[in-house]
Motif scaffolding. Structure first.
Motif, mmCIF file in Angstrom:
data_model
loop_
_atom_site.group_PDB
_atom_site.id
_atom_site.type_symbol
_atom_site.label_atom_id
_atom_site.label_comp_id
_atom_site.label_asym_id
_atom_site.label_seq_id
_atom_site.Cartn_x
_atom_site.Cartn_y
_atom_site.Cartn_z
ATOM 1 N N THR A 96 -14.120 43.420 6.846
ATOM 2 C CA THR A 96 -14.345 42.524 7.987
ATOM 3 C C THR A 96 -15.282 41.392 7.599
ATOM 4 O O THR A 96 -15.012 40.220 7.885
ATOM 5 C CB THR A 96 -14.926 43.319 9.178
ATOM 6 O OG1 THR A 96 -13.988 44.306 9.577
ATOM 7 C CG2 THR A 96 -15.249 42.410 10.345
ATOM 8 N N LEU A 97 -16.368 41.720 6.940
ATOM 9 C CA LEU A 97 -17.328 40.696 6.521
ATOM 10 C C LEU A 97 -16.682 39.683 5.577
ATOM 11 O O LEU A 97 -16.814 38.471 5.770
ATOM 12 C CB LEU A 97 -18.539 41.349 5.854
ATOM 13 C CG LEU A 97 -19.665 40.416 5.436
ATOM 14 C CD1 LEU A 97 -20.286 39.752 6.661
ATOM 15 C CD2 LEU A 97 -20.718 41.170 4.655
ATOM 16 N N VAL A 98 -15.941 40.174 4.589
ATOM 17 C CA VAL A 98 -15.294 39.279 3.621
ATOM 18 C C VAL A 98 -14.255 38.393 4.295
ATOM 19 O O VAL A 98 -14.198 37.184 4.060
ATOM 20 C CB VAL A 98 -14.671 40.094 2.460
ATOM 21 C CG1 VAL A 98 -13.761 39.238 1.611
ATOM 22 C CG2 VAL A 98 -15.768 40.710 1.612
ATOM 23 N N SER A 99 -13.434 38.977 5.183
ATOM 24 C CA SER A 99 -12.391 38.168 5.824
ATOM 25 C C SER A 99 -12.994 37.131 6.766
ATOM 26 O O SER A 99 -12.490 36.008 6.860
ATOM 27 C CB SER A 99 -11.386 39.056 6.559
ATOM 28 O OG SER A 99 -12.008 39.722 7.633
ATOM 29 N N LEU A 100 -14.083 37.471 7.457
ATOM 30 C CA LEU A 100 -14.721 36.490 8.340
ATOM 31 C C LEU A 100 -15.403 35.380 7.549
ATOM 32 O O LEU A 100 -15.399 34.219 7.965
ATOM 33 C CB LEU A 100 -15.725 37.182 9.277
ATOM 34 C CG LEU A 100 -15.133 38.096 10.349
ATOM 35 C CD1 LEU A 100 -16.243 38.744 11.159
ATOM 36 C CD2 LEU A 100 -14.167 37.365 11.253
ATOM 37 N N VAL A 101 -15.974 35.715 6.390
ATOM 38 C CA VAL A 101 -16.606 34.687 5.555
ATOM 39 C C VAL A 101 -15.542 33.770 4.945
ATOM 40 O O VAL A 101 -15.686 32.540 4.952
ATOM 41 C CB VAL A 101 -17.473 35.337 4.456
ATOM 42 C CG1 VAL A 101 -17.874 34.316 3.401
ATOM 43 C CG2 VAL A 101 -18.712 35.974 5.066
ATOM 44 N N LEU A 102 -14.462 34.353 4.434
ATOM 45 C CA LEU A 102 -13.426 33.548 3.780
ATOM 46 C C LEU A 102 -12.696 32.616 4.755
ATOM 47 O O LEU A 102 -12.253 31.534 4.360
ATOM 48 C CB LEU A 102 -12.419 34.449 3.066
ATOM 49 C CG LEU A 102 -12.950 35.159 1.822
ATOM 50 C CD1 LEU A 102 -11.882 36.059 1.223
ATOM 51 C CD2 LEU A 102 -13.452 34.155 0.792
ATOM 52 N N THR A 103 -12.558 33.028 6.001
ATOM 53 C CA THR A 103 -11.884 32.160 6.982
ATOM 54 C C THR A 103 -12.847 31.200 7.669
ATOM 55 O O THR A 103 -12.419 30.331 8.426
ATOM 56 C CB THR A 103 -11.171 33.005 8.061
ATOM 57 O OG1 THR A 103 -12.126 33.834 8.710
ATOM 58 C CG2 THR A 103 -10.047 33.822 7.466
ATOM 59 N N GLY A 104 -14.137 31.335 7.419
ATOM 60 C CA GLY A 104 -15.130 30.473 8.054
ATOM 61 C C GLY A 104 -15.481 30.911 9.467
ATOM 62 O O GLY A 104 -16.218 30.232 10.178
ATOM 63 N N ALA A 105 -14.967 32.061 9.871
ATOM 64 C CA ALA A 105 -15.179 32.532 11.238
ATOM 65 C C ALA A 105 -16.596 33.045 11.451
ATOM 66 O O ALA A 105 -17.140 32.915 12.547
ATOM 67 C CB ALA A 105 -14.167 33.621 11.574
ATOM 68 N N LEU A 106 -17.198 33.621 10.437
ATOM 69 C CA LEU A 106 -18.528 34.200 10.598
ATOM 70 C C LEU A 106 -19.547 33.133 10.992
ATOM 71 O O LEU A 106 -20.312 33.318 11.941
ATOM 72 C CB LEU A 106 -18.966 34.916 9.323
ATOM 73 C CG LEU A 106 -20.306 35.634 9.411
ATOM 74 C CD1 LEU A 106 -20.234 36.758 10.433
ATOM 75 C CD2 LEU A 106 -20.712 36.179 8.064
ATOM 76 N N LEU A 107 -19.542 32.023 10.296
ATOM 77 C CA LEU A 107 -20.471 30.927 10.604
ATOM 78 C C LEU A 107 -20.210 30.377 12.005
ATOM 79 O O LEU A 107 -21.145 30.125 12.770
ATOM 80 C CB LEU A 107 -20.351 29.815 9.558
ATOM 81 C CG LEU A 107 -21.341 28.678 9.672
ATOM 82 C CD1 LEU A 107 -22.771 29.191 9.547
ATOM 83 C CD2 LEU A 107 -21.059 27.627 8.623
ATOM 84 N N TRP A 108 -18.948 30.228 12.360
ATOM 85 C CA TRP A 108 -18.562 29.728 13.681
ATOM 86 C C TRP A 108 -19.056 30.673 14.780
ATOM 87 O O TRP A 108 -19.639 30.238 15.777
ATOM 88 C CB TRP A 108 -17.047 29.570 13.723
ATOM 89 C CG TRP A 108 -16.492 28.984 14.980
ATOM 90 C CD1 TRP A 108 -15.880 29.647 15.993
ATOM 91 C CD2 TRP A 108 -16.487 27.602 15.359
ATOM 92 N NE1 TRP A 108 -15.502 28.777 16.978
ATOM 93 C CE2 TRP A 108 -15.861 27.507 16.614
ATOM 94 C CE3 TRP A 108 -16.962 26.445 14.758
ATOM 95 C CZ2 TRP A 108 -15.686 26.306 17.275
ATOM 96 C CZ3 TRP A 108 -16.777 25.238 15.428
ATOM 97 C CH2 TRP A 108 -16.151 25.175 16.670
ATOM 98 N N LEU A 109 -18.833 31.979 14.586
ATOM 99 C CA LEU A 109 -19.260 32.970 15.581
ATOM 100 C C LEU A 109 -20.784 33.026 15.696
ATOM 101 O O LEU A 109 -21.330 33.135 16.797
ATOM 102 C CB LEU A 109 -18.694 34.349 15.236
ATOM 103 C CG LEU A 109 -17.195 34.527 15.435
ATOM 104 C CD1 LEU A 109 -16.748 35.871 14.880
ATOM 105 C CD2 LEU A 109 -16.815 34.394 16.893
ATOM 106 N N LEU A 110 -21.476 32.946 14.559
ATOM 107 C CA LEU A 110 -22.938 32.954 14.595
ATOM 108 C C LEU A 110 -23.500 31.713 15.285
ATOM 109 O O LEU A 110 -24.501 31.798 16.002
ATOM 110 C CB LEU A 110 -23.509 33.076 13.180
ATOM 111 C CG LEU A 110 -23.346 34.451 12.519
ATOM 112 C CD1 LEU A 110 -23.841 34.405 11.081
ATOM 113 C CD2 LEU A 110 -24.059 35.521 13.309
#
Length: 190
Positions: A96-110
């Motif tokens: 989950t962490l890797v897929s959210l980082v690779l898609t740029g979703a983690l930064l957007w969600l944070l």
């Protein structure tokens, strides 16, 4: 609802000595509103970004695959790793962490989570306490003076505070504070 009308009613800068009490009272009084605000902003974050939606769907799919693997262990290099529930959950978290980082979703969600928390904190600091919330805080203080210690309010007091109503102290408290029967017998034995 009336809670939302009251939510946006008045905003005033806090007094330095009153800030902590104001924030804790507002948090308890408006916690459902704050939860709805955070959920709404996070939903907006997911819906407004296709990459975020893709990252979440990808991580959910890969996590399902990890949990649906029927083998009891896998070999990584020379190491045999048993697939226990804990190891599967760890792998799913990593995927989950890797897929959210690779898609740029983690930064957007944070970024959206930070904005939501900033809105909540600003409201907690700028919204003066209501009369009902002040009354509930005063009755809690009086209850602590008479019953001593740092006793937590009973479920009835929390429900009353959430509804904005005053809690009448009858001497009857939840089972965690001696139980209904123990309180009654103490009052009748006097």
């Amino acid at each position: 609802s009336s809670r939302w009308l009251e939510f946006f009613e008045v905003f005033k800068p806090p007094v330095k000595t009153d800030l902590e009490r104001r924030m804790s009272t507002n948090f308890l009084h408006y916690r459902a509103n704050y939860c709805q605000i955070v959920c709404g902003i996070m939903t907006l974050a997911v819906v407004s970004s296709p990459r975020t939606l893709l990252g979440i769907l990808l991580s959910a799919a890969l996590s399902c695959v990890i949990f649906l693997i029927r083998t009891s262990s896998i070999t990584v290099g020379d190491t045999v790793v048993p697939l226990t529930k804990r190891n599967r959950a760890t792998a799913a978290g990593g995927v989950t962490l890797v897929s959210l980082v690779l898609t740029g979703a983690l930064l957007w969600l944070l970024m959206f989570l930070s904005a939501a928390l900033l809105c909540v904190l600003a409201h907690m600091a700028l919204r003066p306490r209501t009369l009902a919330a002040k009354y509930n805080a005063a009755t809690d203080d009086i209850r602590q003076m008479f019953f001593g210690g740092a006793a937590s309010p009973s479920a009835s007091a929390e429900d009353a505070a959430e509804d904005g109503m005053a809690f009448e102290s009858t001497g009857l408290h939840s089972a965690g504070q001696g139980g209904l029967h123990a309180r009654r017998s103490k009052h009748y034995s006097r």
